[in-house]
Scaffold this active site. Structure first.
Site, mmCIF file in Angstrom:
data_model
loop_
_atom_site.group_PDB
_atom_site.id
_atom_site.type_symbol
_atom_site.label_atom_id
_atom_site.label_comp_id
_atom_site.label_asym_id
_atom_site.label_seq_id
_atom_site.Cartn_x
_atom_site.Cartn_y
_atom_site.Cartn_z
ATOM 1 N N CYS A 434 98.591 76.543 142.073
ATOM 2 C CA CYS A 434 99.880 77.249 142.064
ATOM 3 C C CYS A 434 100.029 77.960 140.735
ATOM 4 C CB CYS A 434 101.041 76.273 142.285
ATOM 5 S SG CYS A 434 102.659 77.090 142.297
ATOM 6 N N HIS A 476 102.327 78.031 151.828
ATOM 7 C CA HIS A 476 102.566 77.776 150.396
ATOM 8 C C HIS A 476 103.684 78.690 149.878
ATOM 9 C CE1 HIS A 476 100.925 76.826 146.217
ATOM 10 N NE2 HIS A 476 101.761 77.823 145.986
ATOM 11 N N GLU A 477 103.636 79.982 150.226
ATOM 12 C CA GLU A 477 104.639 80.924 149.711
ATOM 13 C C GLU A 477 106.002 80.688 150.357
ATOM 14 O OE1 GLU A 477 103.941 82.530 147.064
ATOM 15 O OE2 GLU A 477 101.881 81.814 147.254
ATOM 16 N N HIS A 480 107.746 78.063 148.531
ATOM 17 C CA HIS A 480 108.393 78.560 147.308
ATOM 18 C C HIS A 480 109.780 79.107 147.618
ATOM 19 C CE1 HIS A 480 105.703 78.091 143.949
ATOM 20 N NE2 HIS A 480 104.685 78.653 144.583
#
Length: 513
Positions: A434, A476-477, A480
């Site tokens: 990350c 993953h994004e 966020h």
């Protein structure tokens, strides 16, 4: 003595506001025309404000602050101007029209026959030397010349830069400004003194006497100043404010840092494009010197050179015991590139969705900032597995992210208001990194496929299915944007490992089927 004697006059306050607008406009890389259009004004309006033909209004100040994100600096200048106006006694004669002070315009009495800049980096700080051959084409002697010093440590992150310079302002002592003309030292006077911006009059005089630049004469002047690495972002911009016949720039960096240099050109009417010719490199006593030049540049054009050091696992600093070597962690490198790090509150907050198509322009501007950040990061670190970046990682709390797949032939994926509407029950575990805590790698379970709904800029919803590595990147994004780091997905009995122990850098994720 009246207390108002120490306060700004209306003209001085208007001039200070105009200088502040010009500073932030140039830091943001906007032409006067483009800023005016973004603010909803006639294309010439910003030019009129900066030149003093129009006085600022509250609406103009508010819009400029919103577009330039100047950390309330423009608001403060506007309040100074309003305070100066309120001190004006009704019935008195209006202040005389401001005398233009060596204007940066075609009608100026000065022509720059040759403009040469050399920026040197010694591993701890920068020293800029400027040499200019000036010709007086007017009918009156010239007694002073205006120069600017402007820095921005974190381009694209105005709040971070503003906070940095409030805590660590540029000081006259550290700048160590020197100036000469015909071998004579030049005195100087500060015109504007800001934390990250200075305007200075170089005077054609010193304690021994005066040496004006008379009509028809040409003369070389030279000035130099220093800025520590912690206050200088990795960019250098030349703005053509006077008619100029030849412009050249040299960047001198230690060869062992393996520097790479590139640049862009912007004009009053055009967006930034790559320089038409590439900088030329030569070796010079352990330095790599990158040279770039152009003849008869367009007035108001801006040429911006940027660089990175490809072989810099460590940096140096000067301390009481001489030069000290400091190890640079991968997270520090990402921080220097503008990526916020673990522990920053915005990373733990859900991003705010866009109201599309109403907020289309805002969404497109944020996506452009994400692409700029991705390009900057990609110049420093390879990403064989692909990479992604979300708006909160560059201090923007909106629901936007972009993903660059591992396959270079696959175009980047833009995610606006993304949400996972379906996913596989079957998962696999792979190591992830990350950008917001790049010192470690973590073993993270993810679904083998996901289905994602996003919103197009025109407000239409789109549903797309992704699998394997691309599904992992996009998941993953989206995490966020939900305020989650990948550690929230890891098994409780597993800890991230230091990046030094990770052995899969440069390799794609592997799948059995």
């Amino acid at each position: 003595m009246d207390a108002r004697d120490n306060a700004l006059t209306v003209e001085q306050a208007a001039e200070a506001f105009a200088a502040e607008v010009a500073h932030w406009r140039e830091v943001r890389g906007l032409s006067k025309r483009k800023l005016a259009i973004k603010m909803g004004f006639d294309p010439s309006y910003v030019s009129h404000v900066e030149s003093g033909r129009h006085k600022p209004t509250e609406d103009f100040a508010r819009r400029a602050e919103d577009i330039l994100n100047a950390g309330k600096a423009l608001r403060k200048r506007w309040l100074d101007y309003e305070a100066a106006r309120s001190r004006t006694v009704p019935g008195t004669a209006p202040p005389a029209h401001r005398r233009t002070e060596q204007p940066y315009a075609t009608g100026s009495a000065i022509i720059v026959e040759h403009d040469a800049a050399r920026l040197e980096f010694d591993g701890a700080g920068y020293r800029l030397t400027m040499r200019r051959l000036l010709r007086n084409t007017g009918g009156e002697p010239i007694t002073r010349y205006l120069i600017r010093i402007s820095v921005d440590r974190y381009p694209g992150e105005p709040e971070r830069s503003n906070a940095h310079y409030r805590e660590h302002p540029l000081t006259w002592d550290e700048l160590a400004l020197t100036a000469t003309c015909r071998g004579e030292a030049m005195n100087w006077q500060a015109k504007h003194d800001r934390d990250a911006f200075k305007e200075i009059w170089l005077l054609f005089e010193n304690e021994q006497g005066r040496f004006p630049l008379y009509p028809g004469e040409s003369v070389w002047i030279e000035y130099a100043y220093s800025v520590g690495e912690e206050k200088w972002g990795r960019w250098f911009q030349r703005a053509v404010r006077l008619p100029t016949e030849h412009l050249e720039v040299e960047l001198a960096f230690p060869a062992e840092l393996d520097p790479a240099v590139w640049g862009t050109e912007t004009s009053m009417t055009a967006e930034a494009v790559p320089l038409r010719t590439a900088p030329i490199r030569r070796d010079e006593a352990g330095l790599w010197v990158f040279s770039w030049s152009t003849s008869t540049p367009t007035l108001h054009a801006r040429y911006r050179l940027e660089w990175r050091f490809r072989a810099r696992p460590e940096r140096t600093r000067h301390g009481p015991r001489g030069v000290q070597v400091i190890q640079v962690r991968p997270s520090d490198q990402m921080r220097d590139l503008g990526v916020v790090q673990e522990g920053t509150p915005i990373l733990a907050e859900p991003a705010r969705p866009f109201d599309l198509p109403t907020e289309r322009q805002s969404a497109e501007e944020i996506v452009e900032k994400l692409f700029t950040a991705m390009e900057r990061i990609g110049q420093v670190h390879p990403f064989a597995k692909g990479m992604g970046i979300a708006a909160p990682q560059i201090r923007i709390g909106r629901a936007a992210a972009i993903v660059r797949p591992a396959d270079p032939d696959t175009p980047p994926i833009v995610l606006l208001n993304p949400r996972i509407i379906e996913h596989a029950d079957e998962t696999d575990e792979q190591f992830e990194g990350c950008l917001s805590f790049f010192d470690v790698r973590g073993l993270v379970p993810r679904p083998l496929w996901i289905t994602v709904e996003t919103t197009n800029p025109d407000g239409q919803a789109t549903v797309t299915a992704y699998e394997r590595g691309l599904a992992r990147l996009i998941h993953h994004e989206i995490d966020h944007l939900d305020g989650l780091l990948y550690t929230a997905r890891m098994r409780t009995d597993v800890e991230p490992i230091p990046v030094e122990q990770y052995r899969q850098t440069g390799h794609a994720w592997s799948y059995d089927r």
